[in-house]
Design a protein around this motif. Structure first.
Motif, PDB file in Angstrom:
ATOM      1  N   THR A   4       0.834  -1.213   0.000  1.00 37.87           N
ATOM      2  CA  THR A   4       0.000   0.000   0.000  1.00 37.87           C
ATOM      3  C   THR A   4       0.861   1.253   0.000  1.00 37.87           C
ATOM      4  O   THR A   4       0.592   2.213  -0.732  1.00 37.87           O
ATOM      5  CB  THR A   4      -0.931   0.000   1.218  1.00 37.87           C
ATOM      6  N   CYS A  42       0.695   8.189   1.267  1.00 33.87           N
ATOM      7  CA  CYS A  42      -0.154   7.540   2.268  1.00 33.87           C
ATOM      8  C   CYS A  42       0.306   7.908   3.685  1.00 33.87           C
ATOM      9  O   CYS A  42       1.506   8.032   3.951  1.00 33.87           O
ATOM     10  CB  CYS A  42      -0.113   6.032   2.118  1.00 33.87           C
ATOM     11  N   LEU A  70      -5.763   0.150   8.404  1.00 36.12           N
ATOM     12  CA  LEU A  70      -6.433  -0.478   7.260  1.00 36.12           C
ATOM     13  C   LEU A  70      -6.004  -1.932   7.087  1.00 36.12           C
ATOM     14  O   LEU A  70      -6.839  -2.837   6.962  1.00 36.12           O
ATOM     15  CB  LEU A  70      -6.115   0.309   5.985  1.00 36.12           C
ATOM     16  N   CYS A  71      -4.703  -2.151   7.098  1.00 40.56           N
ATOM     17  CA  CYS A  71      -4.180  -3.489   6.794  1.00 40.56           C
ATOM     18  C   CYS A  71      -4.221  -4.425   7.999  1.00 40.56           C
ATOM     19  O   CYS A  71      -4.506  -5.614   7.849  1.00 40.56           O
ATOM     20  CB  CYS A  71      -2.748  -3.373   6.273  1.00 40.56           C
ATOM     21  N   GLY A  98      -8.035  -5.064   8.886  1.00 33.99           N
ATOM     22  CA  GLY A  98      -8.840  -5.521   7.765  1.00 33.99           C
ATOM     23  C   GLY A  98      -9.434  -6.910   7.929  1.00 33.99           C
ATOM     24  O   GLY A  98     -10.633  -7.112   7.698  1.00 33.99           O
TER      25      GLY A  98
END
Length: 225
Positions: A58, A66, A74-75, A78
């Motif tokens: 990402t 980012c 997010l990761c 997730g």
């Protein structure tokens, strides 16, 4: 909660566990960018994949733009959020009884999940709409949030006290001890966009007028996927 896309619906469901919640949406409950999104969701659900790799992919794809703390959330979170969606009734595509994972874009491993093929957004929206209707959330459809009301408290500190809305009965003030703005973007500011007609940036504008700090507003995705 202002907005009924994936963010607003989940916020309403989660907050309703401990709070009295009112969800305001200016169209019907299911109308949002989420509903039209055909692409899948990237999440680490394979034992051969790691959140560290997802973070690295990402950051590289983001070309240095980012914000790492957000990418980390997010990761790392997730996989649990995918499990939440499954618990709320989202039926992700499967192969041989296991979640089907696609390899797309800048991902180094297969980690893209779809639901109903290209109906990922619609299936998620439908499941969450059904879920929120079974909570104690007060739902106000066809209700337009016009202002985030900010007033000083006893110490002179400004705080949000509610929102002003317009519905078929006119203008009203809805008191609140907290307001979550999940009203989506403003694709309709542009001549060409596939965003639905409700994507006009009203929530962002109201937040700005109330004193919120905006960031990265130059980034717009014209296709919901």
């Amino acid at each position: 909660v202002i907005g009924s896309g994936i963010a607003g619906l989940i916020a309403a469901v989660e907050a309703s566990r401990t709070h009295e919640v009112t969800l305001v949406t200016k169209s019907n409950l299911a109308e949002s960018n989420t509903h039209y999104a055909q692409g899948g969701i990237a999440a680490v659900v394979s034992t051969e994949d790691t959140a560290t790799e997802h973070i690295s992919d990402t950051m590289e794809a983001g070309a240095g733009l980012c914000w790492l703390p957000a990418v980390d959330v997010l990761c790392s979170e997730g996989p649990d959020r995918i499990n939440d969606l499954i618990a709320w009734g989202v039926e992700f595509d499967r192969t041989g009884g296991k979640l089907a994972m696609g390899l797309e874009a800048a991902h180094s491993r297969p980690r893209i999940l779809h639901a109903g093929g290209d109906r990922t957004g619609a299936d998620i929206s439908d499941a969450l709409v059904e879920t929120v209707r079974h909570t104690a959330t007060e739902i106000r459809e066809h209700t337009f949030a016009t202002e985030i009301v900010v007033e000083p408290d006893a110490r002179g500190t400004k705080r949000v006290t509610g929102v002003t809305v317009i519905d078929h009965n006119g203008s009203h003030f809805l008191p609140a001890d907290a307001v979550i703005i999940a009203s989506g973007g403003a694709g309709q500011l542009y001549r060409h966009t596939t965003n639905p007609v409700v994507a006009t940036g009203d929530g962002v504008a109201a937040a700005f007028r109330a004193g919120a700090i905006l960031a990265d507003v130059e980034f717009y995705q014209f296709h919901p996927t």
